[in-house]
Every structure is written in structure tokens, then in C-alpha cells.
Write an enzyme that holds these catalytic residues in place. Sequence first.
Site, short mmCIF file in Angstrom:
data_model
loop_
_atom_site.label_atom_id
_atom_site.label_comp_id
_atom_site.label_asym_id
_atom_site.label_seq_id
_atom_site.Cartn_x
_atom_site.Cartn_y
_atom_site.Cartn_z
N SER A 57 1.13 5.29 -2.06
CA SER A 57 1.62 3.85 -1.70
C SER A 57 0.65 2.92 -1.09
CB SER A 57 2.85 4.32 -0.46
OG SER A 57 3.66 3.07 -0.49
N ASP B 80 1.63 6.25 -6.76
CA ASP B 80 2.79 5.28 -6.79
C ASP B 80 2.42 4.15 -5.94
OD1 ASP B 80 5.19 4.45 -8.15
OD2 ASP B 80 6.41 5.05 -6.12
N HIS C 19 9.78 7.66 -4.86
CA HIS C 19 8.37 7.19 -4.34
C HIS C 19 7.53 8.58 -3.96
CE1 HIS C 19 5.64 4.41 -2.87
NE2 HIS C 19 5.60 4.54 -1.71
#
Length: 537
Positions: free
Chosen positions: A200, A228, A313
Site C-alpha cells: 500500500s 497493491d 487490498h
Amino acid sequence: MVNGTGLLFPTLVILSNSLVDFLPGQLGGDAANGTTEIPPAHDPQPGACHGIFECFPIGPPWTSARRPIALYPESEWKIDVRFAVFNGRNRTFPAFLDLNKTDSVYRAKIDPNAMIYVITHGFLESGKAPWIEQLLNLLLDRDRDASVIVIDWGNGSNPPYNQACANIRLVGVIAAHVIHMIYEDLRLPNLNRVHMIGHSLGAHLAGYTGQALRMKLGLRLGRITGLDPAELAFTETDELVRLDPSDAQFVDTIHSDATPFVPKIGLGLYEPIGHLDFYPNGGYDQPGCRREFWKRPNTRFVSDMFHFFSCSHLRAYTYFIESITTPLMTVSCDSYDSYLAGHCFNCRRDGALCVEFGLNSAADYRRLVATGRLTPLPYAPVQLFFRTGAHEPFLLPNLKIVAKVSDAPASVLHGPEIGRLVLYLHAGAGNSKSDKIYFNEQVMLFEPGYNYSAIIVGYSIDRLSAITVGWEYDTNLLNPLTWRLLSAPRVFLESVTVQALSSGVTLRMCPASQAPITTNAHSLVSQSNCKRAHPAT
């Protein structure tokens, strides 16, 4: 996933109070040498400069139409980033790297001839996240001589989100100085064996580290894996703002919660930003993530709610971790829809590139470059697709299934049929049977004499012994094609061909008779029912 992000971030802010910090440690800030840039005259605000870590302007490109708000990083003392070192001899009580302590690299016992992995978490997390512990242990199981450095910037990953976005700029530069310290103290020839892995916001943090090493310290990081990479405040921004291929010699990314379709907004970027970009299940709506958390008994409501919003996610690091022990081949394609239709399943044709997913992708990338099948930058992005299971193990072989509808007189006389083919795979000596697999999840028309292709997730092709094929039929009063007044819904199947991506092997299976498949009568197809099995074409 839920449409829009209005509820998501308030929810995450509430949940952030329940996250824990990492192990105690220290970080100094004035023992590394580096060139210093003079900040732009229009942006010398208090808080913009951080000593040897230099200055962090917030003018363009840090602010733009897609990124209207940019903040200064908080102080390094408030963020209190820590660098914990683990290796095969010490997985419980890590050593800590400290720019103020000249012997901290020596005390960490980093092997200069082995891999050095650097792992960093994302928003609302800390270095003690369970996935980080699982990842570092598997990396050390794979290579006991390797070292794993965990970056814990948990004090800077709290809301507001824009502040965390600012903080990773400073943390990334601090990490660059720490890696430079390792490089100098261990007299490394280069950083080819340094591999940063970030989830992230941590993916962009790794990008800032690679950028600082290249632009300010004259070094090129070996590899960055973005799990991601965060979308909010990074989509369609300048390469200076986000992770990009120039940040390391090799950049691979996994997109698991990203979608280009408005108003469905994911937490991850959809746009390709690496040398290789992997899109499991198309890059969004991961299987097994859709669930009604408020109806699950005997569970914690808050943790289930967090899992509901972030499930896709988080799958990026779950898949990557699984790739360490479970190899899976993937293939390049123009789009996920083309992949699902079976248009990109042959690595020997049509310019398709096959790359092993996850940790081992770098070796395949180097092979493709060495053989001339892939040209280093600048080049068109390489987007790779594959399907996963809905539960562990997620990484299962992708198989191309070609169902051929018979053109025998009985099939032609019956005509086209609309419905779903259902498959049950049989494998091994025990003839174990898989769960129901839909050949086509949406109803479609099957016509006599035509071939229909689909990609499914199932057993390895060497274990596949037979397939039970069933039929599902839905009557729709508004669709005349579904009306059957004189005959029961049925389809006549001539053969089923199965192709494996990893080996290229193809098996042809046939039914024992020409009897039709109906909602009540399934058909078992196998190689022994065909005249012969033929190799891949």
C-alpha cells in the site's frame, strides 16, 4: 467491495486505535553523508527541511489536480522510524540499525554475500503486522544466510491519510541513508541483492527510497516489489510522486484492489507502474472477499468490518507470501477479459510472455530481456493475469478449458441452448473430486459445432484424471431463448480439451456416449473415451 470511499476512511480511522506498535528501538539522524539540495525559494517553510535528509517541498508535482492536498512530513523524532534486522540465526530478538551508532551494522550480523530483504507496512499498520512476521520467516526458511530488515514507521502511519502520505517521503529518504550505511560498512559492490517489499503506502515509500538512492547517493536499488500500491493521492500523478520503474533495477507490482471502473473505487492503483504488473483476478474483487460481516456469528464485529473493507487490498501480500512456496505461471495479455476468453494462453504464440508470479518473477524477467523477447525501458507495460482460488491455498494452476458442442444430427436438431456448463475435476489415484466450478459464470448460448473457451482454477494437469460435466438452466419469462415447451434443456458435448499454462500439455477428454447433458444427467469425460490424446498445438 463497497461503491465509493465515503464510509471507508472514517472506518479505518476508528480501527487504527486498535493496532499495535513494533518492538522498541532507536533511530539517529546525523551520521550519514549525502549531497544537500537547496529547497526552492517559494517553499522554505518551517518543517520542510530535515537536516541530512534534506527538504520536502509541497508545490507541484506534489500538489496537482489529482492531488490537491500535500502536507509536510512530521519530524523524524515523532515518526520514530525503526529498522529491525532479522536473520537465520536470530528471528526473535532483532538487532536495530541506528545511523548514530557506527557499529550497528556490524552488530546486526548482515551477510554481505547474501540477499537483504527490506519490508515495510502501509497505512494504519506497524512493523509488528502478522503478515510481515509470516513473510520474513518464509524468506529466512528459503535462505538462512539472508537478512530481513523490517521498517516500522507505525507512529507515522496514523490518520489523517494525507499526513501519512507526507510521512513516507521522509521515511523513504531515511531508509535510503540506512541502506547506504549498510552499503558502505559492508563494502558492498552494489545493491543488486537488496530487495524492498512494501504494501500500500509502503510500496510508494520503497519508491522514495529507490529514488533517493539513485538521485542523491548514486546507487541503484536491486528490486522493489509493490504490493497493491495505494491509489488515493497517487493515481495519475507524476513519477516523482509514486513508485515507478526508475526506482530500482527491477520493479514488479501486484494489483489486487484496483479498478478503472467508476464509481467502484479500490484502495490500490490500477495503472501499470512497474517493469511487470500482475493482476490476479483482473486486479480487483478478489474471490472469497465478498461477505456480510454483520451476519457472521461468534466473531469480532470490528475486525470483521475491517476485513470486509480491505480484504482485496490485503490479498496482494497474501498471494506474494504464498508464491514463496507455491510457484504459479502467469501470462501477459491485453486485458483480463481476453485472458478469461483464452486468447492469451499460449506462451509460444502471439507475443504472449509467461512469467512466474511473485518472488521468482525477477529471474523470468531477466530471461526475457536476455533472449530479446522483452526490451528494457522505454517499452509498453507488461500486464500479467491469472485467477486464484477463493480460499487457501489461493495459488492454483490455471487451466484453459475448450468445450466443443457436438455437430451430430441429434445436437443440430435440438439447436442452440442457453445456460451454464458446470465442471467437477477428478484427480489422483483416489479420484478426489473438486468443488463445483462454473465454466461460464453468466448464462451464454451454446451452438452445435462451436468451440467455447474459458480459464478455470483447478488441479495440476498431471493429476487430472477425468471431468464430470453438468448443466444448469434458468428459465426467464422475458427471454424467449430460454423457453422450452417441447423438449427438456440439454446440450450435446463432443469433447473437452484441457491445457496447462505452466507445461503447455494438452489433454483431450470425451464422453462415453453421445447422450446429452441435462440438469439431471451429468457426463463423465476422460481420455480413455477419446481415440487419442494429442499434445499442445
